[in-house]
Enzyme design. Sequence first.
Site, mmCIF file in Angstrom:
data_model
loop_
_atom_site.group_PDB
_atom_site.id
_atom_site.type_symbol
_atom_site.label_atom_id
_atom_site.label_comp_id
_atom_site.label_asym_id
_atom_site.label_seq_id
_atom_site.Cartn_x
_atom_site.Cartn_y
_atom_site.Cartn_z
ATOM 1 N N GLY A 250 2.833 -17.695 -1.597
ATOM 2 C CA GLY A 250 2.665 -16.560 -0.703
ATOM 3 C C GLY A 250 2.464 -15.287 -1.478
ATOM 4 O O GLY A 250 2.678 -15.255 -2.686
ATOM 5 N N PRO A 252 2.897 -11.509 -3.071
ATOM 6 C CA PRO A 252 4.054 -10.970 -3.747
ATOM 7 C C PRO A 252 4.987 -10.227 -2.787
ATOM 8 O O PRO A 252 4.527 -9.603 -1.825
ATOM 9 C CB PRO A 252 3.481 -10.007 -4.778
ATOM 10 C CG PRO A 252 2.042 -9.943 -4.540
ATOM 11 C CD PRO A 252 1.641 -11.003 -3.611
ATOM 12 N N GLY A 255 9.489 -12.690 -0.435
ATOM 13 C CA GLY A 255 10.823 -13.278 -0.417
ATOM 14 C C GLY A 255 10.912 -14.676 -0.975
ATOM 15 O O GLY A 255 11.858 -15.387 -0.672
ATOM 16 N N GLU A 474 -11.593 13.940 6.911
ATOM 17 C CA GLU A 474 -10.549 13.155 7.577
ATOM 18 C C GLU A 474 -10.732 13.182 9.095
ATOM 19 O O GLU A 474 -10.515 12.166 9.764
ATOM 20 C CB GLU A 474 -9.152 13.667 7.204
ATOM 21 C CG GLU A 474 -8.804 13.548 5.722
ATOM 22 C CD GLU A 474 -8.919 12.132 5.172
ATOM 23 O OE1 GLU A 474 -8.777 11.171 5.956
ATOM 24 O OE2 GLU A 474 -9.192 11.988 3.964
#
Length: 681
Positions: A250, A252, A255, A474
């Site tokens: 999985g 990084p 868990g 933006e």
Amino acid sequence: MKNKETNDTGNQPNQSPQPNQPNQRPNNKRRFSFYWIYAILFAVLIGLQFFGRDPVTQPKEIDQGQLIEMLKKEEVAKIELINREDAEIYLNHKGLTYNNLTEVKTDSEGKSTTPNYTYKIGSLDRFEEMVENAQQDVAKPVYISNVRRNNWMGSILEWIIPLALLLVFYIILIRGMGRGMGGGAGSIFNIGKSRAQLYDKNTNVNVTFKDVAGLEEAKVEIMEVVDFLKNPEKYTKLGGKIPKGVLLVGPPGTGKTLLAKSVAGEANVPFFSLSGSDFVEMFVGVGASRVRDLFNNAKAKAPCIIFIDEIDAIGRARGKSAITGGNDERESTLNQLLTEMDGFGTNSGVIVLAATNRADILDKALLRAGRFDRQIYVELPDIVGRKEIFEVHMRGLKLGNDVDKEFLAKQTPGFSGADIANVCNEAALMAARKGKEIIEKQDFLDAVDRIIGGLEKKNKIITAEEKKVIAYHEAGHATTSWLLQYAHPLVKVTIVPRGNSLGAAWYLPEERQITTKEQMYHEMIATLGGRAAEQVVFGQISTGALSDLEKVTKQAFAMVSYYGLDEEIGNLSYYDSTGQQDYSLTKPFSEKTAETIDKRVSVIVEKAYQEAIAILTDHRDGLSQLANKLIEEEVIFGEDLERIFGKRPWGNSEDEKLKNAALKAAENQKENQPEQEPENA
Ligand code: ADP
């Protein structure tokens, strides 16, 4: 990546005392180092050289005048020329008396048996001449005799000192290396020993499944593995074989390591933990030897679990890096691991747990049945998972009443467990910095911003003109994304510079599993909205759109060559999930196709750009209002957009409903199953 230092669950098995560490050595007893013997011998040698001489018989050095004087007065018995460099002068009885050297040993004629004076010779010819001249009037002149003498001690020392220095230097180097490698190995002789830490019932591991939020399926699967170890008969009596390896795969920070640690806490079987890089050393053959040692230790403790974190450090596919040449040491380490995994007889009670975030680059032999035949996928948490992770990490925090975990879970799409742990920690630090007694919602939001964008750079100098351009840029993103059905709705726009960026827009991505062509296209338009706004308002474009362009180009390329979303290329994908392609120099398509791909990518991007320009030209007024508000306030939210452009007709009410339903379902499940303990046989 594992960030063991910043693990804020407070449960750090790596730091807890390790009474059972296999290669630990008691430090309290100082061992006698036999290097002292060398040192003493060396000192004695030097001492002999300098102090082993009798001060009375020790000859003094004299000058030419004194020598001539002695020769003239007939005090000299003989002159010995040593190695044609020094002259040693022996006195006769007269000379000894005259020079007060009465204690010197003499022969029957009263001549000294040891040299009394020495004289350093410059030129041999001149010396002989001087001796001759000085004795012109002497009846019985002395003549010079030549002696060759070997200075053994001197030549030995000349050899020994550099050698000894080299040896000392080498020892320091090797010892330093041993210490640098940690693991208590300390000396070169332990280099081939495994570095694994052992946790068993004497070791206090305080991470349990309670500290791992979500990941229910993974927990169940892992507990099943533990059950294999504890009750093997249950499975073997039907002829089944116990699996040997389980791979946690999985991204990084999701868990994986935490899950493995919690197994150590839950399983009640010995647990060896190490990282793939612990096998790697600059000496050839060390990795393989460590693997052997690890499995020997493990077999002695069976049933037990070995956990190898970051297994890709050794498990990378063999013979792939064509450019750098093969890494023989890593390959032999991997080979040893492969043999050990298949070598220890079935049901011998050792299960290997490994974690990686790059399962794609692992060697196929490692993944085949009989080795890591089970793979557990540990995905990025969804909204329910994120809420639970927030719950775990908020346990130790002093929270204000306004902190809403559900809201925070919604604000953090795409965050991993490690990111969320970081948000909680960062929020606590921020609140502390402001001198607060409790952590409030705003602290969490600031922490999220900070983690996404980096720290605000309040003193970055931006001219009014630049600020205007940034604001319009933006605002362009915000406007286009608001007005397009499938673009992600905006949460917040800011023009406060953070980290490397001058401004940023936050969106709330839907948690979708598949993306349609339309959705991708709309996202591209929104991404190009910034540059389009600059074009529409100022009539010129700037370098500020670099990351936008990069993103759009990659997206368009993926649409065309990976996802088969382009009608001209058709339903083809040149994606290679095995990762082999990264190393090959040729492309999997022809030159002609390459040209077509390039052309299509640029057509798609251009079309999206024109669309963005069209939208912004149509809503020029709204864009200006938004930009002005940004210049004034520096931060605007979704509500401001709603006020200017009106509610989004599509909204994401459907989405909201789905998410809320998921959260509610998770809640109900919890209530109905009071404190569900995973089966712990
Ligand atoms: P990786 O998957 O890279 O091995 P780690 O297990 O090292 O990730 O996770 C790093 C940190 O993130 C953990 O120490 C923990 O604080 C936090 N974390 C990650 N996932 C979870 C989770 N499911 N529940 C609670 N904390 C988590």
